[in-house]
Design a protein around this motif. Structure first.
Motif, mmCIF file in Angstrom:
data_model
loop_
_atom_site.group_PDB
_atom_site.id
_atom_site.type_symbol
_atom_site.label_atom_id
_atom_site.label_comp_id
_atom_site.label_asym_id
_atom_site.label_seq_id
_atom_site.Cartn_x
_atom_site.Cartn_y
_atom_site.Cartn_z
ATOM 1 N N GLU A 28 0.837 -1.203 0.000
ATOM 2 C CA GLU A 28 0.000 0.000 0.000
ATOM 3 C C GLU A 28 0.873 1.255 0.000
ATOM 4 O O GLU A 28 0.621 2.208 -0.737
ATOM 5 N N THR A 29 1.915 1.248 0.824
ATOM 6 C CA THR A 29 2.860 2.371 0.816
ATOM 7 C C THR A 29 3.547 2.474 -0.538
ATOM 8 O O THR A 29 3.700 3.571 -1.079
ATOM 9 N N ALA A 66 14.400 13.849 3.683
ATOM 10 C CA ALA A 66 13.010 13.721 3.220
ATOM 11 C C ALA A 66 12.663 12.264 2.952
ATOM 12 O O ALA A 66 11.559 11.812 3.278
ATOM 13 N N LEU A 67 13.582 11.508 2.377
ATOM 14 C CA LEU A 67 13.374 10.079 2.129
ATOM 15 C C LEU A 67 13.045 9.371 3.446
ATOM 16 O O LEU A 67 12.083 8.605 3.532
ATOM 17 N N LEU A 72 10.735 6.099 4.916
ATOM 18 C CA LEU A 72 11.328 5.038 5.744
ATOM 19 C C LEU A 72 10.846 5.039 7.186
ATOM 20 O O LEU A 72 10.680 3.974 7.777
ATOM 21 N N ASP A 73 10.604 6.205 7.760
ATOM 22 C CA ASP A 73 10.140 6.257 9.147
ATOM 23 C C ASP A 73 8.790 5.568 9.319
ATOM 24 O O ASP A 73 8.425 5.194 10.437
ATOM 25 N N ASN A 74 8.049 5.408 8.218
ATOM 26 C CA ASN A 74 6.727 4.785 8.275
ATOM 27 C C ASN A 74 6.649 3.483 7.493
ATOM 28 O O ASN A 74 5.558 2.924 7.343
ATOM 29 N N GLU A 75 7.755 3.010 6.965
ATOM 30 C CA GLU A 75 7.780 1.803 6.135
ATOM 31 C C GLU A 75 7.476 0.560 6.972
ATOM 32 O O GLU A 75 8.111 0.314 8.002
ATOM 33 N N VAL A 78 10.320 -1.709 7.841
ATOM 34 C CA VAL A 78 11.201 -1.186 8.892
ATOM 35 C C VAL A 78 10.518 -1.370 10.247
ATOM 36 O O VAL A 78 11.099 -1.931 11.177
ATOM 37 N N LYS A 79 9.280 -0.921 10.339
ATOM 38 C CA LYS A 79 8.544 -1.002 11.604
ATOM 39 C C LYS A 79 8.302 -2.451 12.038
ATOM 40 O O LYS A 79 8.251 -2.738 13.226
ATOM 41 N N GLY A 80 8.189 -3.358 11.064
ATOM 42 C CA GLY A 80 7.933 -4.758 11.365
ATOM 43 C C GLY A 80 9.188 -5.599 11.499
ATOM 44 O O GLY A 80 9.114 -6.830 11.530
#
Length: 100
Positions: A28-29, A66-67, A72-75, A78-80
């Motif tokens: 979705e992202t 910005a990337l 990435l902060d919400n990917e 990464v979070k999982g």
């Protein structure tokens, strides 16, 4: 500014399970990033068995900050805790691939 981002999954016995659990949110992202022209193209990295073991994304953001902030902060990967390592490298995409 264009970048190549390579995320490599963990190699533990639960790595593929974590990837699959986060995959729908990741896709979705990915769709949103592609529609906004931030992602130019992407691919899963496969291991010798043909299983997904990482990701490669060619993207375009105003800056490395910005990337990270916008993506990435919400990917989900990464979070999982799917990606064990993330490599970010500046790139110069051929003009016919750039969408902005």
């Amino acid at each position: 500014m264009q970048f190549i981002v390579i995320g490599r999954d963990g190699t533990d016995e639960n790595a593929l399970e974590r990837r699959m659990a986060a995959r729908e949110a990741h896709l979705e992202t990915a769709r949103k990033m592609y529609e906004s022209s931030n992602w130019l193209y992407a691919a899963a990295i496969l291991n010798d068995e043909g299983n997904m073991a990482g990701s490669m994304i060619v993207c375009d953001f105003e800056s490395r900050d910005a990337l990270k902030r916008e993506w990435l902060d919400n990917e989900a990967y990464v979070k999982g805790n799917v990606w064990e390592t993330v490599e970010i490298t500046k790139a110069a995409v051929a003009p016919f691939w750039a969408r902005k």
